[in-house]
Design a protein around this motif. Structure first.
Motif, PDB file in Angstrom:
ATOM      1  N   ARG A   1       1.027  -1.156   0.029  1.00  0.00           N
ATOM      2  CA  ARG A   1       0.058  -0.047   0.117  1.00  0.00           C
ATOM      3  C   ARG A   1       1.044   1.196  -0.102  1.00  0.00           C
ATOM      4  O   ARG A   1       0.518   2.237  -0.807  1.00  0.00           O
ATOM      5  CB  ARG A   1      -0.969  -0.135   1.410  1.00  0.00           C
ATOM      6  CG  ARG A   1      -2.214  -0.907   0.912  1.00  0.00           C
ATOM      7  CD  ARG A   1      -3.253  -0.653   2.339  1.00  0.00           C
ATOM      8  NE  ARG A   1      -4.258  -1.392   2.102  1.00  0.00           N
ATOM      9  CZ  ARG A   1      -4.437  -2.822   2.528  1.00  0.00           C
ATOM     10  NH1 ARG A   1      -3.451  -3.330   3.244  1.00  0.00           N
ATOM     11  NH2 ARG A   1      -5.499  -3.278   2.248  1.00  0.00           N
TER      12      ARG A   1
ATOM     13  N   GLN B   1       1.188   4.188  -3.016  1.00  0.00           N
ATOM     14  CA  GLN B   1       1.173   5.853  -2.422  1.00  0.00           C
ATOM     15  C   GLN B   1       1.999   6.696  -3.122  1.00  0.00           C
ATOM     16  O   GLN B   1       1.886   7.730  -3.547  1.00  0.00           O
ATOM     17  CB  GLN B   1       1.246   6.117  -1.053  1.00  0.00           C
ATOM     18  CG  GLN B   1       0.371   5.198  -0.176  1.00  0.00           C
ATOM     19  CD  GLN B   1      -0.954   6.203  -0.028  1.00  0.00           C
ATOM     20  OE1 GLN B   1      -0.937   7.541  -0.231  1.00  0.00           O
ATOM     21  NE2 GLN B   1      -2.202   5.600  -0.028  1.00  0.00           N
TER      22      GLN B   1
ATOM     23  N   GLU C   1      -9.037  -0.824  -3.832  1.00  0.00           N
ATOM     24  CA  GLU C   1      -8.683   0.405  -3.227  1.00  0.00           C
ATOM     25  C   GLU C   1      -7.853   1.369  -4.033  1.00  0.00           C
ATOM     26  O   GLU C   1      -8.225   2.697  -4.201  1.00  0.00           O
ATOM     27  CB  GLU C   1      -7.602   0.609  -1.853  1.00  0.00           C
ATOM     28  CG  GLU C   1      -8.288  -0.314  -0.688  1.00  0.00           C
ATOM     29  CD  GLU C   1      -7.234  -0.532   0.399  1.00  0.00           C
ATOM     30  OE1 GLU C   1      -6.027  -0.255   0.043  1.00  0.00           O
ATOM     31  OE2 GLU C   1      -7.738  -1.129   1.212  1.00  0.00           O
ATOM     32  N   GLN C   2      -6.850   0.731  -5.036  1.00  0.00           N
ATOM     33  CA  GLN C   2      -6.105   1.684  -6.062  1.00  0.00           C
ATOM     34  C   GLN C   2      -7.228   2.209  -7.100  1.00  0.00           C
ATOM     35  O   GLN C   2      -6.971   3.343  -7.435  1.00  0.00           O
ATOM     36  CB  GLN C   2      -5.026   0.884  -6.403  1.00  0.00           C
ATOM     37  CG  GLN C   2      -3.903   0.673  -5.342  1.00  0.00           C
ATOM     38  CD  GLN C   2      -3.526   1.798  -4.721  1.00  0.00           C
ATOM     39  OE1 GLN C   2      -3.151   2.917  -5.475  1.00  0.00           O
ATOM     40  NE2 GLN C   2      -3.516   2.036  -3.492  1.00  0.00           N
ATOM     41  N   LYS C   3      -7.901   1.363  -7.526  1.00  0.00           N
ATOM     42  CA  LYS C   3      -8.863   1.602  -8.641  1.00  0.00           C
ATOM     43  C   LYS C   3      -9.916   2.859  -8.267  1.00  0.00           C
ATOM     44  O   LYS C   3      -9.991   3.603  -8.909  1.00  0.00           O
ATOM     45  CB  LYS C   3      -9.756   0.421  -9.194  1.00  0.00           C
ATOM     46  CG  LYS C   3      -8.856  -0.483 -10.109  1.00  0.00           C
ATOM     47  CD  LYS C   3      -9.439  -1.436 -10.525  1.00  0.00           C
ATOM     48  CE  LYS C   3      -8.866  -2.285 -11.413  1.00  0.00           C
ATOM     49  NZ  LYS C   3      -9.452  -3.625 -12.122  1.00  0.00           N
ATOM     50  N   SER C   4     -10.300   2.755  -6.891  1.00  0.00           N
ATOM     51  CA  SER C   4     -11.427   3.715  -6.390  1.00  0.00           C
ATOM     52  C   SER C   4     -10.476   4.818  -6.118  1.00  0.00           C
ATOM     53  O   SER C   4     -10.887   6.153  -6.155  1.00  0.00           O
ATOM     54  CB  SER C   4     -12.055   3.022  -5.320  1.00  0.00           C
ATOM     55  OG  SER C   4     -11.036   2.863  -4.122  1.00  0.00           O
ATOM     56  N   ARG C   5      -9.258   4.826  -5.622  1.00  0.00           N
ATOM     57  CA  ARG C   5      -8.638   6.172  -5.208  1.00  0.00           C
ATOM     58  C   ARG C   5      -8.004   6.979  -6.405  1.00  0.00           C
ATOM     59  O   ARG C   5      -8.053   8.050  -6.358  1.00  0.00           O
ATOM     60  CB  ARG C   5      -7.337   5.461  -4.429  1.00  0.00           C
ATOM     61  CG  ARG C   5      -6.335   6.580  -3.755  1.00  0.00           C
ATOM     62  CD  ARG C   5      -5.562   6.203  -2.905  1.00  0.00           C
ATOM     63  NE  ARG C   5      -4.296   5.512  -3.526  1.00  0.00           N
ATOM     64  CZ  ARG C   5      -3.447   6.449  -4.043  1.00  0.00           C
ATOM     65  NH1 ARG C   5      -3.170   7.585  -3.821  1.00  0.00           N
ATOM     66  NH2 ARG C   5      -2.337   5.710  -4.668  1.00  0.00           N
ATOM     67  N   THR C   6      -7.623   6.378  -7.368  1.00  0.00           N
ATOM     68  CA  THR C   6      -7.171   6.864  -8.653  1.00  0.00           C
ATOM     69  C   THR C   6      -7.729   6.474  -9.865  1.00  0.00           C
ATOM     70  O   THR C   6      -7.048   6.031 -10.468  1.00  0.00           O
ATOM     71  CB  THR C   6      -5.439   6.450  -8.816  1.00  0.00           C
ATOM     72  OG1 THR C   6      -5.487   5.229  -8.692  1.00  0.00           O
ATOM     73  CG2 THR C   6      -4.930   7.101  -7.606  1.00  0.00           C
TER      74      THR C   6
END
Length: 92
Positions: A37, A41, A74-79
């Motif tokens: 994670r 970042q 998480e990564q797909k929703s964050r970026t």
């Protein structure tokens, strides 16, 4: 294992003896997932995204399939506006 707990870097975890990984499997998975994670970042280009996907593959090898799936979500929703990241994650 104490050294890994004090310095939970990706490289320390990967270089740990197989016996340690086997005995402390759950803790290794948690530490490795946290390190992945943190890697994402800082990731900012396609090469680092590829490296991150390779780290996710290692996490799956350690038995952290659920954690890897959660990190991908998480990564797909964050970026959502990083098509290169989404493209590399879809290759997993």
């Amino acid at each position: 294992m104490d050294h890994i707990r004090e310095n939970p870097s990706l490289y320390n975890i990967e270089d740990a003896p197989k016996d340690v990984k086997k005995l402390f499997k759950e803790e290794i998975i948690k530490l490795y997932a946290t390190a992945v994670r943190n890697f994402f970042q800082r990731a900012s280009d396609r090469k680092s995204y590829r490296d991150g996907v390779n780290l996710l593959r290692n996490l799956i090898k350690y038995g952290g399939t659920n954690e890897a799936t959660q990190i991908v979500v998480e990564q797909k929703s964050r970026t959502p506006r990083r098509p290169a990241l989404i493209d590399e994650l879809s290759k997993l």
